[in-house]
Design a protein around this motif. Structure first.
Motif, PDB file in Angstrom:
ATOM      1  N   UNK A  83       0.884  -1.207  -0.112  1.00 10.79           N
ATOM      2  CA  UNK A  83      -0.086  -0.217   0.039  1.00 10.79           C
ATOM      3  C   UNK A  83       0.745   1.301  -0.252  1.00 10.79           C
ATOM      4  N   UNK A  84       0.404   2.121   0.882  1.00 10.32           N
ATOM      5  CA  UNK A  84       0.967   3.851   0.899  1.00 10.32           C
ATOM      6  C   UNK A  84       1.474   3.798   2.116  1.00 10.32           C
ATOM      7  N   UNK A  85       2.537   4.617   2.312  1.00  4.87           N
ATOM      8  CA  UNK A  85       3.107   5.015   3.560  1.00  4.87           C
ATOM      9  C   UNK A  85       2.196   6.516   4.025  1.00  4.87           C
ATOM     10  N   UNK A  86       1.447   7.035   3.265  1.00  6.78           N
ATOM     11  CA  UNK A  86       0.710   8.149   3.590  1.00  6.78           C
ATOM     12  C   UNK A  86      -0.318   8.632   2.735  1.00  6.78           C
ATOM     13  N   UNK A  87      -1.084   9.788   2.893  1.00  6.55           N
ATOM     14  CA  UNK A  87      -1.888  10.088   1.990  1.00  6.55           C
ATOM     15  C   UNK A  87      -1.604  11.268   0.988  1.00  6.55           C
ATOM     16  N   UNK A  88      -0.083  11.602   1.266  1.00  7.25           N
ATOM     17  CA  UNK A  88       0.364  12.625   0.182  1.00  7.25           C
ATOM     18  C   UNK A  88       0.476  11.950  -1.128  1.00  7.25           C
ATOM     19  N   UNK A  89       0.228  12.934  -2.107  1.00  4.80           N
ATOM     20  CA  UNK A  89       0.483  12.172  -3.656  1.00  4.80           C
ATOM     21  C   UNK A  89       1.831  11.549  -3.814  1.00  4.80           C
ATOM     22  N   UNK A  90       2.842  11.893  -3.247  1.00  2.91           N
ATOM     23  CA  UNK A  90       4.182  11.344  -3.678  1.00  2.91           C
ATOM     24  C   UNK A  90       4.804  10.462  -2.273  1.00  2.91           C
ATOM     25  N   UNK A  91       3.634   9.814  -1.746  1.00  6.85           N
ATOM     26  CA  UNK A  91       4.000   9.247  -0.461  1.00  6.85           C
ATOM     27  C   UNK A  91       4.685   7.919  -0.966  1.00  6.85           C
ATOM     28  N   UNK A  92       5.659   7.253  -0.084  1.00  2.23           N
ATOM     29  CA  UNK A  92       6.447   6.064  -0.783  1.00  2.23           C
ATOM     30  C   UNK A  92       5.430   5.128  -0.422  1.00  2.23           C
TER      31      UNK A  92
END
Length: 513
Positions: A83-92
């Protein structure tokens, strides 16, 4: 996930007959007159919200949505999530490998649980065996290679494909080692391992630029562990889904441009002079053919167990069934024994023929699944319904579970492949954005049979009556409601005894059947 609609349009005289809901034998309602799931009456004045959790184990190490999940083919206790590490567009992106075998089976709950939910045993908290990292954007595709799961592959929205070598002599002695990385596209949309033992450790993926890639992985060649087998540039918009034929000789892909291409990856069709003019495909259909056109694009694809035909689904509930050629001796033998041969068996002459055009559901068809043994095709839609078609009877609608997921999108469908007993081949598992996983028994073909089952259920005092006809099990624990909630995928092994989910609420849950 698409939510496009496809308004009814006239079709030319030579178009295949479109099956409409009023032409079928049975429609199974799972909702009341107001469109809601059948529920017990209660006093709304002092309603207390009770969060249900049927899981036996959980993993909450993800910081944001869990977009994808994969299961080792030999050791089903090994599950990878991404998944994603966060809700930012460029989250790793971030992923983990989990061992679900440490979750103890939950004992049968005493009757007192109904009045005292706190008596439920506590869940097991899972700890990761390995972390999948190195992506600069979300991981949205994961797959173990076949047939032995020697590699784990992660695909990201950063275009990276990262490969990990998997060594395991037993479920308790598994090790993961980063092998190599490839970045050929801007975004990886899906991954599909080739099922053929003749071409082991081969994987296909589709990209946001419409390209399709086939790669073979080889840890013994340190100079070139990722080897490109084929690259195709025939879709003009993002390639949304792909599926191999059961013999691993053909790869079917679809796109937002409403095209279907079935690639002759290993040259088996070319050897039999069965390829199209482009020399790469056995089937190429686009929106230029009005009989095939699906306005709004295609988003799902599945190949029948016999390899006789391919089903594609897209906007507005549209489904097209297209014939495929017989290539391998295995597929020819399967087709000759199959009941499907009576109405829609594939042959060289039927390759590319549109065998059926179906329009039952009202929104995009996001998931398609064939039963491994029964003549069934299931379709899950953004409108929250599941439609089940009889492949042996010209794809007539067998059941329409209108409120299968309470009006929220159905994300994934999968038949239990190794079920035994009378229900073998008829058990279907589904998940949706309502946050619930459900299992259905799809036996019973006629309205009379449905009425009989409903009467028996009512006589036995079973909850739900006809409203839950076919529902045999459901698992709750994820937050629902679409935004910030829902189940985005699951794995269930061959037998379906344990279901492991990927939640949009950043949680992985383990359920026991």
């Amino acid at each position: 996930m698409s939510s496009s609609s496809n308004p009814h349009r006239d079709t030319p005289d030579d178009a295949p007959e479109v099956l409409h809901e009023d032409e079928v034998a049975e429609v199974v309602e799972t909702q009341d007159a107001d469109g809601d799931l059948v529920m017990d009456d209660g006093d709304d004045d002092n309603e207390e919200l009770v969060l249900e959790n049927d899981s036996i184990a959980y993993f909450d190490g993800h910081k944001d949505s869990v977009f994808c999940i994969a299961q080792h083919p030999l050791y089903p206790n090994l599950v990878a999530t991404g998944g994603s590490e966060g809700d930012a567009d460029d989250a790793p992106g971030k992923g983990y490998v989990l061992d679900t075998s440490v979750a103890a089976s939950r004992p049968v709950l005493p009757p007192s649980y109904n009045s005292d939910p706190s008596s439920r045993p506590e869940n097991t908290a899972l700890q990761p065996l390995f972390a999948i990292d190195g992506h600069t954007d979300s991981i949205n595709a994961l797959a173990f290679t076949l047939p032995r799961g020697e590699f784990l592959v992660s695909g990201g929205m950063d275009g990276r494909l990262r490969v990990y070598a998997v060594s395991a002599s037993s479920p308790s002695s598994v090790q993961f080692r980063f092998l190599a990385e490839s970045r050929e596209t801007e975004e990886v949309n899906w991954l599909a391992p080739c099922p053929s033992a003749d071409y082991p450790n081969t994987i296909a993926f589709g990209a946001s630029d419409g390209s399709v890639w086939v790669l073979t992985l080889d840890a013994s060649d340190p100079s070139s562990p990722i080897q490109i087998v084929q690259t195709y540039y025939v879709h003009s918009t993002p390639c949304t889904a792909g599926a191999w034929s059961p013999d691993g000789l053909l790869l079917a892909t679809v796109s937002e441009d409403s095209s279907l291409h079935v690639f002759d990856v290993w040259g088996a069709a070319a050897a039999q002079n069965l390829v199209t003019r482009n020399g790469q495909t056995v089937v190429s259909l686009t929106s230029a053919d009005q009989r095939f056109e699906v306005e709004g694009g295609l988003y799902s694809v599945a190949v029948s167990p016999t390899g006789a035909f391919v089903a594609v689904g897209g906007a507005g509930g549209a489904i097209r069934i297209v014939g495929l050629p017989r290539l391998s001796q295995q597929s020819q033998q399967q087709q000759s024994r199959s009941r499907q041969q009576k109405s829609a068996a594939g042959s060289s002459s039927q390759a590319g023929a549109i065998l059926a055009a179906i329009s039952v559901q009202t929104d995009s068809v996001e998931s398609l699944a064939f039963s491994p043994t029964a003549p069934l095709l299931a379709a899950g839609s953004v409108d929250g319904s599941i439609a089940v078609f009889d492949t042996a009877r010209s794809f007539a609608l067998r059941r329409h579970l209108r409120a299968a997921h309470d009006g929220e999108a159905v994300v994934k469908l999968e038949f239990v492949r190794a079920a035994t007993g009378p229900a073998a081949g008829w058990l279907l598992t589904s998940c949706g954005l309502d946050g619930v996983v459900r299992r259905w028994d799809l036996r019973g073909a006629t309205a009379g049979a449905a009425a009989g089952q409903a009467a028996n259920a009512a006589a036995a005092g079973q909850a739900g009556g006809a409203g839950n006809l076919g529902l045999v099990k459901e698992w709750r624990g994820h937050r629902g409601g679409g935004e910030g909630g829902g189940v985005l995928g699951f794995v269930q092994g061959e037998t379906g005894e344990r279901v492991v989910t990927a939640g949009d609420d950043a949680v992985v849950l383990v359920f026991e059947a």
